[in-house]
Scaffold this motif. Structure first.
Motif, PDB file in Angstrom:
ATOM      1  N   LYS A  90       0.839  -1.199   0.000  1.00 49.21           N
ATOM      2  CA  LYS A  90       0.000   0.000   0.000  1.00 49.21           C
ATOM      3  C   LYS A  90       0.875   1.250   0.000  1.00 49.21           C
ATOM      4  CE  LYS A  90      -3.872   2.145   2.360  1.00 49.21           C
ATOM      5  NZ  LYS A  90      -4.848   2.028   3.439  1.00 49.21           N
ATOM      6  N   SER A  91       1.927   1.275   0.819  1.00 47.49           N
ATOM      7  CA  SER A  91       2.848   2.418   0.864  1.00 47.49           C
ATOM      8  C   SER A  91       3.541   2.637  -0.481  1.00 47.49           C
ATOM      9  CB  SER A  91       3.909   2.226   1.946  1.00 47.49           C
ATOM     10  OG  SER A  91       3.315   2.251   3.214  1.00 47.49           O
ATOM     11  N   ALA A  92       3.766   1.557  -1.203  1.00 40.08           N
ATOM     12  CA  ALA A  92       4.396   1.652  -2.528  1.00 40.08           C
ATOM     13  C   ALA A  92       3.387   2.088  -3.596  1.00 40.08           C
ATOM     14  CB  ALA A  92       5.024   0.317  -2.908  1.00 40.08           C
ATOM     15  N   GLY A  93       2.124   2.216  -3.207  1.00 40.67           N
ATOM     16  CA  GLY A  93       1.084   2.627  -4.151  1.00 40.67           C
ATOM     17  C   GLY A  93       0.673   1.532  -5.108  1.00 40.67           C
ATOM     18  N   THR A 153       4.931 -14.167 -11.413  1.00 40.85           N
ATOM     19  CA  THR A 153       4.735 -12.832 -10.856  1.00 40.85           C
ATOM     20  C   THR A 153       5.237 -11.812 -11.861  1.00 40.85           C
ATOM     21  OG1 THR A 153       5.114 -13.685  -8.631  1.00 40.85           O
ATOM     22  CG2 THR A 153       5.239 -11.299  -8.909  1.00 40.85           C
ATOM     23  N   PHE A 154       4.439 -10.774 -12.056  1.00 40.03           N
ATOM     24  CA  PHE A 154       4.804  -9.654 -12.917  1.00 40.03           C
ATOM     25  C   PHE A 154       4.569  -8.375 -12.135  1.00 40.03           C
ATOM     26  CE2 PHE A 154       3.250 -13.083 -15.575  1.00 40.03           C
ATOM     27  CZ  PHE A 154       4.239 -13.203 -16.535  1.00 40.03           C
ATOM     28  N   VAL A 155       5.520  -7.461 -12.192  1.00 42.83           N
ATOM     29  CA  VAL A 155       5.329  -6.132 -11.624  1.00 42.83           C
ATOM     30  C   VAL A 155       5.192  -5.194 -12.809  1.00 42.83           C
ATOM     31  CG1 VAL A 155       6.302  -4.302 -10.194  1.00 42.83           C
ATOM     32  CG2 VAL A 155       6.594  -6.690  -9.523  1.00 42.83           C
ATOM     33  N   LEU A 156       4.078  -4.471 -12.834  1.00 47.12           N
ATOM     34  CA  LEU A 156       3.729  -3.642 -13.982  1.00 47.12           C
ATOM     35  C   LEU A 156       3.615  -2.177 -13.583  1.00 47.12           C
ATOM     36  CD1 LEU A 156       0.743  -5.850 -15.222  1.00 47.12           C
ATOM     37  CD2 LEU A 156       3.150  -6.084 -15.838  1.00 47.12           C
ATOM     38  N   ALA A 157       4.093  -1.299 -14.445  1.00 45.85           N
ATOM     39  CA  ALA A 157       3.896   0.138 -14.265  1.00 45.85           C
ATOM     40  C   ALA A 157       2.450   0.477 -14.622  1.00 45.85           C
ATOM     41  CB  ALA A 157       4.863   0.904 -15.158  1.00 45.85           C
ATOM     42  N   LEU A 181       8.535  -6.055  -3.873  1.00 45.80           N
ATOM     43  CA  LEU A 181       8.696  -4.727  -3.284  1.00 45.80           C
ATOM     44  C   LEU A 181       9.959  -4.040  -3.810  1.00 45.80           C
ATOM     45  CD1 LEU A 181       7.531  -5.616   0.319  1.00 45.80           C
ATOM     46  CD2 LEU A 181       6.445  -3.915  -1.182  1.00 45.80           C
ATOM     47  N   ALA A 182      11.046  -4.801  -3.981  1.00 42.52           N
ATOM     48  CA  ALA A 182      12.271  -4.231  -4.554  1.00 42.52           C
ATOM     49  C   ALA A 182      12.041  -3.771  -5.984  1.00 42.52           C
ATOM     50  CB  ALA A 182      13.402  -5.259  -4.479  1.00 42.52           C
ATOM     51  N   ALA A 183      11.279  -4.537  -6.747  1.00 42.37           N
ATOM     52  CA  ALA A 183      10.961  -4.145  -8.127  1.00 42.37           C
ATOM     53  C   ALA A 183      10.133  -2.872  -8.148  1.00 42.37           C
ATOM     54  CB  ALA A 183      10.236  -5.276  -8.843  1.00 42.37           C
ATOM     55  N   LYS A 188      10.569   3.478  -9.149  1.00 40.62           N
ATOM     56  CA  LYS A 188      10.471   4.883  -8.752  1.00 40.62           C
ATOM     57  C   LYS A 188      11.771   5.642  -8.981  1.00 40.62           C
ATOM     58  CE  LYS A 188       6.693   4.310  -5.571  1.00 40.62           C
ATOM     59  NZ  LYS A 188       6.117   4.691  -4.317  1.00 40.62           N
ATOM     60  N   LYS A 189      12.847   4.924  -9.247  1.00 46.87           N
ATOM     61  CA  LYS A 189      14.152   5.598  -9.446  1.00 46.87           C
ATOM     62  C   LYS A 189      14.265   6.218 -10.790  1.00 46.87           C
ATOM     63  CE  LYS A 189      16.703   2.834  -6.147  1.00 46.87           C
ATOM     64  NZ  LYS A 189      17.807   1.974  -5.898  1.00 46.87           N
TER      65      LYS A 189
END
Length: 189
Positions: A90-93, A153-157, A181-183, A188-189
């Motif tokens: 949640k904090s990571a949005g 698992t996929f982390v998507l913008a 979470l690291a992804a 954000k960088k």
């Protein structure tokens, strides 16, 4: 007489284009845009689209094994680990979207059984993939006896661009919450 002009037209037209290549035989990769999908939520009447979910921020897409003839204990542990870190997501949005694939017949019954103990916080969504439409589109179908989908698992913008992808070719090898979470942090960088 008609044959000569037709033959001349064919010969001067150049090479015939090869048939279109089939869609990729691999799951979405880092840097690619994840295909949109429309899937039903477990306890809702209206289907959900990835594009709508992603419009609000990044998405962590967890593809479970669904119901291969039993409830997968490794899926249960993986979801439990993500739920324990819900505040960090949640904090990571980010939204965490879990997809439970399987054959249409009785999928909702099996999914309810799987999710009965889950208390999903805000930002977590549990979707069904009846008939493997999503699983096939994402090239994740584990087409073997007593299998459904490769755990992934996929982390998507927010534009659905893949920033992290991990597909396990076994029951283990799951993405841990800290990896996702690291992804998210790296995005954000």
């Amino acid at each position: 007489m008609i044959l000569a002009p037709l033959l001349a037209a064919v010969l001067t037209a150049g090479p015939i284009a090869p048939p279109e290549e089939p869609a990729s035989k691999a799951p979405p990769k880092v840097g690619e845009k994840a295909p949109d999908f429309r899937l039903p939520e477990l306890n809702a009447e209206k289907p959900v689209t990835l594009s709508k979910i992603a419009a609000d921020g990044p998405v962590v897409l967890l593809v479970l094994r669904g119901y291969p003839g039993y409830q997968c204990p490794i899926c249960t542990r993986q979801i439990g680990a993500y739920l324990q870190r819900a505040d960090e997501f949640k904090s990571a949005g980010a939204r965490v979207v879990m997809i439970y694939p399987g054959p249409e017949e009785k999928l909702q019954t099996f999914a309810r059984e799987f999710a009965a103990e889950l208390k999903l916080p805000d930002g977590f969504t549990f979707l069904l993939d009846p008939g493997y439409s999503f699983t096939n589109d994402y090239r994740l179908r584990w087409d073997a006896p007593r299998e459904t989908a490769y755990p992934s698992t996929f982390v998507l913008a927010s534009d659905r661009t893949v920033s992290f992808a991990k597909v396990s070719d076994s029951h283990a090898g799951r993405t841990k919450p800290e990896e996702a979470l690291a992804a998210l942090k790296a995005m954000k960088k």
